[in-house]
Structure formats: C-alpha cells, structure tokens
Design a protein around this motif. Sequence first.
Motif: not given
Length: 420
Positions: A271, A274, A284, A313, A355
């Motif tokens: 994360w 990300r 992921w 993810g 997300g």
Amino acid sequence: MHYPHLAARGAIAGLLSQSLESFLGFFGDPLAPLAQAMELDPDLAEARVLRAWMLMTAGDASLVPMAREDVAVARRSAAGTRLSLHLDALERWCGGDWRGAARAVEDINLQFPHDVLALLVGHFLDYYVGDARTQLVRTERAIAQWDPQRPGWHAVLGMYAFGLEENARYREAERFGRMAVEVEPRNAWAQHAVAHVLEMQGRPRDGIAWMESNPHWQADSGLSPHNWWHLALFHMALGDLERIVALYDGPITDGVEPRPLPLHDASSMLWRLRLRGQPLGDRWNELADRWAPYADEQWSAFNDWHALMAFVGAGRGDLVERKLRAQADAQARGDYRTGLADAGHAVCRAIVAHGNDDHRRVVELLRPIRGQTHRMGGSVAQRDLVELTLMDSARRSGQRMLADALEAERHNAMQWRAAA
C-alpha cells in the motif's frame, strides 16, 4: 536456563524453559521443545498454558479453537493460583474480550511480578488493543523488581524499550533496546524496538546500519519478516524503491507462512508503494490469495484493515464484500472489542473508497477518527499508514489547504521526535 516460576521439574522443566526463552526473544522454534514436553506429559497444565498463549498471540482466529482446547485440558490439572489466573485471562481472550484479558494479566503481573510469561503476553495484549500507557507501566513496574542475573532479563529490557518508544520516550527506548540486544543478540523484539525509534526519529541511515549490524534476527526468527519490513521502511525514506521491491519479493514474503502477522507487513508495504505510484505487477493478486482464507474472519479490526488493502489493491470486489459483510455481522452482535466501533470500520471503508478513487469520501471517513486509530491496535509506525492515506486523498481530491496542513504537521512532528 531454568525459569524459577515454572513448577515442572526434570527434563520437562528444561524443555519448558527452552520453549519460553525462545518465545521471549522471538528466536528459534518455541513450539518444538514444547511439543517434546507434551509428549512426555500430554496433560501438563504449564505446557498447555504456554502453548495457548503462543497460539493467541499469533493474532489468528483460526488458532483460537486449539487454544480453547489447551485451556480446557489445563483446567483439569492446573494447581495453584498463578496457573488459575493465567487460565482466567486466556478464557477471556478466547471469548473475544481482549481488554478484559489484558486487565486479567495485569492482575498476574501485580501478584507475580517475576512471571515473565505473564509480562510478555500482557505486553502483546496491550499492543493488540492499542494501550501504550499500560504497555509501558507493566514493564516499568517489573524492571524495578528485576536484576540482570534473573532469567528473562534481556526480554524485560526489550519489552521496556518498546513501551518507551510507543510513548515517545525515544532516547531511553534506544538505550534499553541496545542494552537488551547486547545481553542477548538473538532478541529480535529488542532489535525491533530500536528500529522503531530510528523510524520515528527519521534516521534511516542509522536504521539501515542498525539492522545490518546484527545477523541474528535475519533468520530463525518468527519476527524476521517484520524486521525486514522495518529495513524496507528505512530504504523507503531514502527513496530506494527498487531495494524495497527486492525485500518484498524476498524475505518479507518469500517462503513466509501466510498468517496474519507477516501478511500485515506485506499489505502495508504494497500500500505504501501504491501511494508512491510504484508499478506492482501481479503482487496484489498473489497477496489477496494469501489473505482470502481470512475474508470471513471476525476477530480483529487490524487484520481486517490489512486484508482489505490486499483485496482492494487486487480489485477483488468479491473478497471486499465478504470482509465488509463479516464486519457488519460482528458489529450487529457487539463483537470486535479491538477497535472496530471506534476507528476500525471507518479505516476499512476508507480503504475501499480509496480503491474506488473516491478521495473526498476517504477524507470524510478518516479526518474524524485521527485521534482514535490506536484503538485498532498495532504500533505508531504501523498506523502511520492511515495518515499517509489521508494525505494522499486530501491531495488527490483537490483539498490543497488540508493537504498542506497535514504535510506541515508531519514535518513538525518529525522535527520534534528527532530532538526528543
């Protein structure tokens, strides 16, 4: 090394002490000598209690039935006040009363201050419920009554160091953590306590040097993946994303049993990458598959948060829905006494909103609970990911003044911690 509070004698006492020593320092396999002791005496209450605590501190709901069985067997043969108090605390935790279990263990700490097993499991219960103050005072009381010749000294020092760090007493924390590692270089928890100090003070080069200076934590330790995660955080502070990805693909995940504690590290690291826009390929999806057996688990908001990061993810809407449904069911029954109602549900919904690129919703969910995230459990360093997510969404949703304020706040806090 024999722990004098253990009642068992002979070969079994040696095996229990070996198991406890390993458990205290997060080195070796504490279950192996314990299994040998239980072969010699399957009904031995002390062995059953020790294994039940090991199972419960793993943070994995699938292990709770085995812990319950150990408690039931131990009840039939347990003698004395100390073991009875341990069983009372275990029954509370097995029943989902995490904070009640923490208080019950504190009663053991007060009555039996040299019971290092009770000190350790209390330390971890405080970590799981986010009670940093009690985590510190438990060991502060104990260390005043301990001496370096008593077995478990290195473990007490390491626990004290981590409690100090979580209460922002960084200089003392570093001193006691380094002292613990000097006494027992294999103590991975003490190694980790110093890593926390160096992370919180923004000292990544010192952190890399500290982690690379001691090879003992790097193998034959249940805490090894988490300590590799700490090393990766230091490299992240220096912007070395290639090194982080190599650590992720290597010791953080490669060959690591898919249990919640190491999976936390994997979710958190991906994360963070990300948020920095790092391409992650199929990682992921691989991680979501590892978390999938826990999609219906109803045990810990901290577990839920990290599972949802993987499911979001990977774009696995089916697993997201299962996890949110499990949370709703638990809330309806009044379960989740480890922070779901306080902050956990908001954090989980914010991950889902992130997300979906609904960054205004992320901000709406996270701003009101910034002062409550400790109720989910975990460390300050782990929960920092909530702040990073809020900052990212504030910027992405065009809330520039808020984003600037959050970044200034973060900078000022780091300056203060570096001087503390």
